[in-house]
Motif scaffolding. Structure first.
Motif, PDB file in Angstrom:
ATOM      1  N   ASP A   1       0.593  -1.312   0.008  1.00  0.00           N
ATOM      2  CA  ASP A   1      -0.033  -0.032   0.108  1.00  0.00           C
ATOM      3  C   ASP A   1       0.822   1.475  -0.006  1.00  0.00           C
ATOM      4  O   ASP A   1       0.369   2.488   0.016  1.00  0.00           O
ATOM      5  CB  ASP A   1      -1.157  -0.022   1.145  1.00  0.00           C
ATOM      6  N   ASN A   2       2.227   1.272  -0.394  1.00  0.00           N
ATOM      7  CA  ASN A   2       2.970   2.509  -0.258  1.00  0.00           C
ATOM      8  C   ASN A   2       4.209   2.281  -1.276  1.00  0.00           C
ATOM      9  O   ASN A   2       4.758   0.877  -1.416  1.00  0.00           O
ATOM     10  CB  ASN A   2       3.355   2.908   0.857  1.00  0.00           C
ATOM     11  N   ASN A   3       4.691   3.085  -1.871  1.00  0.00           N
ATOM     12  CA  ASN A   3       5.883   3.188  -2.639  1.00  0.00           C
ATOM     13  C   ASN A   3       6.822   4.367  -2.161  1.00  0.00           C
ATOM     14  O   ASN A   3       6.349   5.384  -1.862  1.00  0.00           O
ATOM     15  CB  ASN A   3       5.966   3.119  -3.950  1.00  0.00           C
ATOM     16  N   TYR A   4       8.155   3.962  -2.241  1.00  0.00           N
ATOM     17  CA  TYR A   4       9.177   5.198  -1.998  1.00  0.00           C
ATOM     18  C   TYR A   4      10.458   5.063  -2.836  1.00  0.00           C
ATOM     19  O   TYR A   4      10.795   3.959  -3.080  1.00  0.00           O
ATOM     20  CB  TYR A   4       9.511   5.059  -0.330  1.00  0.00           C
ATOM     21  N   THR A   5      10.915   6.091  -3.564  1.00  0.00           N
ATOM     22  CA  THR A   5      12.151   6.262  -4.177  1.00  0.00           C
ATOM     23  C   THR A   5      12.891   7.449  -3.665  1.00  0.00           C
ATOM     24  O   THR A   5      12.469   8.535  -3.631  1.00  0.00           O
ATOM     25  CB  THR A   5      11.828   6.270  -5.797  1.00  0.00           C
ATOM     26  N   GLY A   6      14.095   7.017  -3.461  1.00  0.00           N
ATOM     27  CA  GLY A   6      14.981   8.150  -2.859  1.00  0.00           C
ATOM     28  C   GLY A   6      16.489   7.966  -3.134  1.00  0.00           C
ATOM     29  O   GLY A   6      16.798   6.785  -3.478  1.00  0.00           O
TER      30      GLY A   6
END
Length: 70
Positions: free
Chosen positions: A59-64
């Motif tokens: 239920d979530n995505n992150y790119t960094g």
């Protein structure tokens, strides 16, 4: 590195690390047990430099950016 997560839904979390050219260095798929926790990713083999960290969950995505400096 340690990644703390929270989720409303059970499922999997995929963690990938790519170098500056886009080449995938690390790809891990983890089962999420519960609604929050911490996952550890071994980055000892990475050399100094900048990498792209992507975390994709149910239920979530992150790119960094991830900077390794030893």
């Amino acid at each position: 590195i340690n990644i703390e997560w929270t989720s409303q839904l059970p499922g999997t979390m995929t963690i990938s690390i790519r170098d500056a050219t886009g080449r995938q260095i690390i790809n891990e798929v983890n089962e999420l047990n519960g609604t929050k926790g911490t996952l550890s990713v071994n980055t000892a083999a990475l050399t100094n430099g900048m990498y792209i960290l992507s975390v994709k969950g149910t239920d979530n995505n992150y790119t960094g950016k991830l900077v390794i400096s030893k």
